[in-house]
Design a protein around this motif. Sequence first.
Motif, PDB file in Angstrom:
ATOM      1  N   PHE A  27     -12.683  -2.887  -6.472  1.00  0.00           N
ATOM      2  CA  PHE A  27     -11.454  -3.077  -7.273  1.00  0.00           C
ATOM      3  C   PHE A  27     -11.194  -4.180  -8.238  1.00  0.00           C
ATOM      4  CE2 PHE A  27      -6.755  -4.270  -7.586  1.00  0.00           C
ATOM      5  CZ  PHE A  27      -6.433  -3.274  -8.382  1.00  0.00           C
ATOM      6  N   ALA A  28     -11.522  -5.417  -7.654  1.00  0.00           N
ATOM      7  CA  ALA A  28     -11.478  -6.311  -8.457  1.00  0.00           C
ATOM      8  C   ALA A  28     -12.447  -6.445  -9.991  1.00  0.00           C
ATOM      9  CB  ALA A  28     -11.650  -7.934  -7.569  1.00  0.00           C
ATOM     10  N   PHE A  29     -13.575  -6.191  -9.659  1.00  0.00           N
ATOM     11  CA  PHE A  29     -14.693  -6.090 -10.499  1.00  0.00           C
ATOM     12  C   PHE A  29     -14.167  -5.054 -11.621  1.00  0.00           C
ATOM     13  CE2 PHE A  29     -18.206  -4.147 -12.442  1.00  0.00           C
ATOM     14  CZ  PHE A  29     -18.856  -5.072 -13.047  1.00  0.00           C
ATOM     15  N   LYS A  51     -15.718  -3.726   0.952  1.00  0.00           N
ATOM     16  CA  LYS A  51     -16.533  -3.292  -0.390  1.00  0.00           C
ATOM     17  C   LYS A  51     -15.451  -2.777  -1.651  1.00  0.00           C
ATOM     18  CE  LYS A  51     -20.359  -0.841  -1.424  1.00  0.00           C
ATOM     19  NZ  LYS A  51     -21.105   0.710  -1.332  1.00  0.00           N
ATOM     20  N   LEU A  52     -14.553  -2.020  -1.109  1.00  0.00           N
ATOM     21  CA  LEU A  52     -13.813  -1.382  -1.854  1.00  0.00           C
ATOM     22  C   LEU A  52     -12.792  -2.388  -2.687  1.00  0.00           C
ATOM     23  CD1 LEU A  52     -12.061   1.333  -2.678  1.00  0.00           C
ATOM     24  CD2 LEU A  52     -10.657   0.877  -0.727  1.00  0.00           C
ATOM     25  N   ARG A  55     -12.741  -5.735 -15.634  1.00  0.00           N
ATOM     26  CA  ARG A  55     -13.415  -4.845 -16.898  1.00  0.00           C
ATOM     27  C   ARG A  55     -12.329  -4.270 -17.636  1.00  0.00           C
ATOM     28  NH1 ARG A  55     -18.046  -3.271 -18.386  1.00  0.00           N
ATOM     29  NH2 ARG A  55     -18.344  -1.176 -19.442  1.00  0.00           N
ATOM     30  N   LEU A  56     -11.315  -3.537 -16.950  1.00  0.00           N
ATOM     31  CA  LEU A  56     -10.482  -2.592 -17.792  1.00  0.00           C
ATOM     32  C   LEU A  56      -9.431  -3.101 -18.129  1.00  0.00           C
ATOM     33  CD1 LEU A  56     -10.765   0.340 -15.284  1.00  0.00           C
ATOM     34  CD2 LEU A  56     -12.213  -0.069 -17.320  1.00  0.00           C
ATOM     35  N   LEU A 114      -7.842 -10.561   2.383  1.00  0.00           N
ATOM     36  CA  LEU A 114      -8.889  -9.906   1.582  1.00  0.00           C
ATOM     37  C   LEU A 114      -8.719  -9.911   0.188  1.00  0.00           C
ATOM     38  CD1 LEU A 114     -11.945  -8.430   1.535  1.00  0.00           C
ATOM     39  CD2 LEU A 114     -10.562  -6.335   2.296  1.00  0.00           C
ATOM     40  N   PHE A 115      -7.286  -9.299  -0.429  1.00  0.00           N
ATOM     41  CA  PHE A 115      -7.010  -9.138  -1.503  1.00  0.00           C
ATOM     42  C   PHE A 115      -6.956 -10.442  -2.086  1.00  0.00           C
ATOM     43  CE2 PHE A 115      -4.004  -8.898  -5.060  1.00  0.00           C
ATOM     44  CZ  PHE A 115      -4.371  -7.774  -5.594  1.00  0.00           C
ATOM     45  N   GLU A 116      -6.426 -11.417  -1.460  1.00  0.00           N
ATOM     46  CA  GLU A 116      -6.280 -12.808  -2.164  1.00  0.00           C
ATOM     47  C   GLU A 116      -7.826 -13.429  -2.552  1.00  0.00           C
ATOM     48  OE1 GLU A 116      -3.402 -15.447  -0.337  1.00  0.00           O
ATOM     49  OE2 GLU A 116      -2.183 -13.625  -0.232  1.00  0.00           O
ATOM     50  N   GLU A 117      -8.638 -13.153  -1.322  1.00  0.00           N
ATOM     51  CA  GLU A 117     -10.023 -13.782  -1.752  1.00  0.00           C
ATOM     52  C   GLU A 117     -10.769 -13.016  -2.985  1.00  0.00           C
ATOM     53  OE1 GLU A 117     -11.698 -15.821  -0.006  1.00  0.00           O
ATOM     54  OE2 GLU A 117     -13.740 -15.508  -0.711  1.00  0.00           O
ATOM     55  N   VAL A 118     -10.575 -11.589  -2.981  1.00  0.00           N
ATOM     56  CA  VAL A 118     -11.450 -10.934  -4.029  1.00  0.00           C
ATOM     57  C   VAL A 118     -10.785 -11.267  -5.440  1.00  0.00           C
ATOM     58  CG1 VAL A 118     -12.392  -9.183  -2.575  1.00  0.00           C
ATOM     59  CG2 VAL A 118     -10.221  -8.703  -3.760  1.00  0.00           C
ATOM     60  N   MET A 119      -9.453 -11.715  -5.491  1.00  0.00           N
ATOM     61  CA  MET A 119      -8.909 -11.972  -6.720  1.00  0.00           C
ATOM     62  C   MET A 119      -9.231 -13.599  -7.217  1.00  0.00           C
ATOM     63  SD  MET A 119      -7.523  -9.249  -8.073  1.00  0.00           S
ATOM     64  CE  MET A 119      -8.149  -7.840  -7.396  1.00  0.00           C
TER      65      MET A 119
END
Length: 257
Positions: free
Chosen positions: A195-197, A190-191, A201-202, A218-223
């Motif tokens: 972070f990706a969201f 979830k975290l 935005r920012l 996980l990092f590569e997946e969410v990015m």
Amino acid sequence: MSIFRLSIVLGTEEVVEKELLSKFPKAEIVGRTKGKIDFQVEGRVLGDFSSLLSPLRIQDTNRGDEDLYKRGWRKAFVPAGINPSLAYVLCDLAELNEDDVVLDPFCGGSTIPITAVMYFGIKKAFASDISGKAVDISLENWKASGVKKDKFVLFRSNVSTLKLSPKSITKVITNMPFGIRVGNHEMNKKLYRNFAFKLNRLLKDDGSAIVLTQEKELFEEVMKNDFEVSVEMTPEVGGLRPNVYKVTRKSVKYFVK
Ligand SMILES: C[S@@+](CC[C@H](N)C(=O)[O-])C[C@H]1O[C@@H](n2cnc3c(N)ncnc32)[C@H](O)[C@@H]1O
């Protein structure tokens, strides 16, 4: 002539050599072994090298050694805090300049944002953390750093509820929870999405992020939807080999009918 030996964070050779040769152009590298770089330079003594901030230690083979990772402002630290020499390496990879507005949303003791302000002359740093203890520790370090108050904003926040203006950040530099000493893999799912969201935005359109994490898949997946990622280096951190990712937005594609 003395031979000087630098001990470094394994995997950071390229940045360390770049810093050495930019600050001491006459240095000649005479040996490279695992985690060590040997060099010679005329007319220098051990104390001359205290301006090097990316290596961990320097040794004059005949005359003792000196720590290079210590910082006078680092009065307190959090568990799993980043080594200041590695923080310097991450800031170097971010190619910071005086117009940069930097965010570390998992700031812990603020080692990364203090490094960015003090040694890379950025415009401003935002440092936040979910933990009130981390914010207290950070405050102690910021105070000891002597950095002026208009150069940084330190606050407590969950990354998922970060309230900053959209596209106000030029660079994010951060050491994310690995899910080993801080958090766990289930919590990270979830975290990392949050972070990706927030990053989407920012971050300014031409902004970028440098992220240290052991949660590689996980990092590569969410990015992958919104960002391009590349692995810049794989340093040794507490017996692990996390990746340092550089993240940029996927280029906007224009379709002409
Ligand atoms: C690996 S540490 C970063 C250490 C920091 N770079 C330093 O050198 O001190 C991760 C930090 O993330 C914070 N953290 C964990 N979950 C968070 C969340 N949801 N939002 C914001 N910060 C969080 C923890 O409190 C911890 O301080």
